[in-house]
Design a protein around this motif. Structure first.
Motif, PDB file in Angstrom:
ATOM      1  N   ILE A 107       0.720  -1.219   0.117  1.00  0.00           N
ATOM      2  CA  ILE A 107      -0.130   0.069  -0.055  1.00  0.00           C
ATOM      3  C   ILE A 107       0.756   1.352   0.023  1.00  0.00           C
ATOM      4  O   ILE A 107       0.547   2.338  -0.832  1.00  0.00           O
ATOM      5  CB  ILE A 107      -1.105  -0.137   1.063  1.00  0.00           C
ATOM      6  CG1 ILE A 107      -2.028  -1.220   1.251  1.00  0.00           C
ATOM      7  CG2 ILE A 107      -1.670   1.288   1.367  1.00  0.00           C
ATOM      8  CD1 ILE A 107      -2.760  -1.268   2.394  1.00  0.00           C
ATOM      9  N   VAL A 108       2.030   1.144   0.785  1.00  0.00           N
ATOM     10  CA  VAL A 108       2.944   2.273   0.828  1.00  0.00           C
ATOM     11  C   VAL A 108       3.401   2.864  -0.384  1.00  0.00           C
ATOM     12  O   VAL A 108       3.732   3.875  -0.654  1.00  0.00           O
ATOM     13  CB  VAL A 108       4.117   2.344   1.976  1.00  0.00           C
ATOM     14  CG1 VAL A 108       5.007   3.350   1.881  1.00  0.00           C
ATOM     15  CG2 VAL A 108       3.385   1.997   3.359  1.00  0.00           C
ATOM     16  N   LEU A 159       2.138   2.746  -3.234  1.00  0.00           N
ATOM     17  CA  LEU A 159       1.136   3.476  -4.156  1.00  0.00           C
ATOM     18  C   LEU A 159       1.030   4.742  -3.681  1.00  0.00           C
ATOM     19  O   LEU A 159       1.243   5.231  -2.643  1.00  0.00           O
ATOM     20  CB  LEU A 159      -0.115   2.822  -3.913  1.00  0.00           C
ATOM     21  CG  LEU A 159      -0.334   1.287  -4.587  1.00  0.00           C
ATOM     22  CD1 LEU A 159      -1.930   0.828  -4.038  1.00  0.00           C
ATOM     23  CD2 LEU A 159       0.096   1.122  -5.938  1.00  0.00           C
ATOM     24  N   ASP A 160       0.830   5.794  -4.801  1.00  0.00           N
ATOM     25  CA  ASP A 160       0.594   7.075  -4.510  1.00  0.00           C
ATOM     26  C   ASP A 160      -0.877   7.164  -4.221  1.00  0.00           C
ATOM     27  O   ASP A 160      -1.606   6.321  -4.484  1.00  0.00           O
ATOM     28  CB  ASP A 160       0.932   8.136  -5.559  1.00  0.00           C
ATOM     29  CG  ASP A 160       0.113   7.736  -6.879  1.00  0.00           C
ATOM     30  OD1 ASP A 160      -0.907   7.657  -6.754  1.00  0.00           O
ATOM     31  OD2 ASP A 160       0.948   7.733  -7.787  1.00  0.00           O
ATOM     32  N   ARG A 161      -1.381   8.437  -3.496  1.00  0.00           N
ATOM     33  CA  ARG A 161      -2.567   8.535  -2.947  1.00  0.00           C
ATOM     34  C   ARG A 161      -3.558   8.286  -4.022  1.00  0.00           C
ATOM     35  O   ARG A 161      -4.727   7.676  -3.890  1.00  0.00           O
ATOM     36  CB  ARG A 161      -2.858   9.817  -2.199  1.00  0.00           C
ATOM     37  CG  ARG A 161      -3.914  10.018  -1.093  1.00  0.00           C
ATOM     38  CD  ARG A 161      -3.824  11.037  -0.274  1.00  0.00           C
ATOM     39  NE  ARG A 161      -4.806  11.221   0.771  1.00  0.00           N
ATOM     40  CZ  ARG A 161      -4.761  10.566   1.683  1.00  0.00           C
ATOM     41  NH1 ARG A 161      -3.565  10.026   1.946  1.00  0.00           N
ATOM     42  NH2 ARG A 161      -5.668  10.714   2.756  1.00  0.00           N
ATOM     43  N   GLN A 162      -3.404   8.877  -4.968  1.00  0.00           N
ATOM     44  CA  GLN A 162      -4.360   8.759  -6.240  1.00  0.00           C
ATOM     45  C   GLN A 162      -4.651   7.505  -6.715  1.00  0.00           C
ATOM     46  O   GLN A 162      -5.801   7.026  -6.728  1.00  0.00           O
ATOM     47  CB  GLN A 162      -4.192   9.889  -7.184  1.00  0.00           C
ATOM     48  CG  GLN A 162      -5.227   9.909  -8.361  1.00  0.00           C
ATOM     49  CD  GLN A 162      -4.833  10.917  -9.456  1.00  0.00           C
ATOM     50  OE1 GLN A 162      -3.704  11.537  -9.267  1.00  0.00           O
ATOM     51  NE2 GLN A 162      -5.756  10.904 -10.247  1.00  0.00           N
ATOM     52  N   LEU A 170      -3.979   4.692  -5.012  1.00  0.00           N
ATOM     53  CA  LEU A 170      -4.642   3.867  -3.757  1.00  0.00           C
ATOM     54  C   LEU A 170      -6.129   4.382  -3.875  1.00  0.00           C
ATOM     55  O   LEU A 170      -7.024   3.372  -3.638  1.00  0.00           O
ATOM     56  CB  LEU A 170      -4.207   4.232  -2.659  1.00  0.00           C
ATOM     57  CG  LEU A 170      -4.572   3.443  -1.429  1.00  0.00           C
ATOM     58  CD1 LEU A 170      -4.411   2.035  -1.638  1.00  0.00           C
ATOM     59  CD2 LEU A 170      -4.088   3.962  -0.078  1.00  0.00           C
TER      60      LEU A 170
END
Length: 225
Positions: free
Chosen positions: A217-218, A220-223, A225
């Motif tokens: 998960i870390v 990935l960038d926020r968008q 995710l």
């Protein structure tokens, strides 16, 4: 800096409820003997295993299993109904005892011993208290050794945040761990996403996407995710 300890006691319900051979005086060690025993609870007109001692689990009885199925696997399985009031009293009593380490102790709502499996959790804010026990590792070791002396299984972790301590205590590779200040992310990276205390549906959705560890998960960038 804020420092939080998460304590989880697997099979707390089995430890807390007196052995049926002597309802007036608890004998937790008797539950660990070779005779398979289980605590049961009724759910939707079905009697299920709430918790089981090591002998019963080794023979195939597991929490959440219907008692009839468990007895088919473990013919000698003996059972007794859960006493919720007794277990609740013990949960609160242990929380009160934990105030020896800090006045800020809470019952962990994510680990109530009346959930199937019988585990009980506690959260302690020990900020500024560790020096009284020879440091952070000393505090954890003292806590765990004293609880082990009662015959109570326990896992414990200290970290900067409640969720980090919770995840490391339950999913870490060591039963006792002190995560140094500022190293929360590195400690969480290798853990499964269940260490984030997410709803089951979210964990299942992440698994379908191949996101099984926190490091996945870390990455990935926020968008994304």
């Amino acid at each position: 800096m804020r420092r939080i300890v998460s304590v989880v006691c697997p099979s707390f319900a089995l430890w807390a409820q007196p052995h049926p051979s002597d309802r007036a005086h608890p004998h937790p060690s008797e539950w660990a003997q070779s005779q398979p025993w289980a605590l049961t609870v009724e759910q939707r007109n079905l009697v299920i295993i709430h918790d089981a001692n090591p002998a019963a689990r080794a023979a195939g009885a597991v929490p959440g299993q219907p008692l009839t199925d468990a007895r088919a696997l473990v013919p000698g399985l003996r059972s007794v109904s859960v006493d919720p009031a007794c277990i609740e009293r013990a949960w609160h009593a242990v929380a009160h005892w934990l105030t020896r380490y800090t006045p800020l102790v809470a019952l962990d709502p994510a680990s109530p011993p009346m959930d199937v499996g019988g585990a009980a959790g506690f959260l302690l804010d020990v900020s500024g208290c560790s020096h009284l026990f020879g440091g952070e590792q000393g505090l954890l070791q003292d806590l765990v050794e004293r609880m082990h002396a009662w015959g109570l299984p326990v896992r414990a972790a200290m970290a900067d945040t409640p969720l980090a301590a919770w995840g490391v205590a339950r999913c870490g590779d060591a039963p006792v761990r002190c995560v140094p200040p500022g190293e929360t992310l590195s400690a969480l990276r290798p853990l499964p996403v269940t260490a984030l205390n997410l709803p089951d549906a979210t964990v299942e959705a992440l698994d379908r996407l191949g996101l099984r560890r926190i490091e996945d998960i870390v990455a990935l960038d926020r968008q994304a995710l």
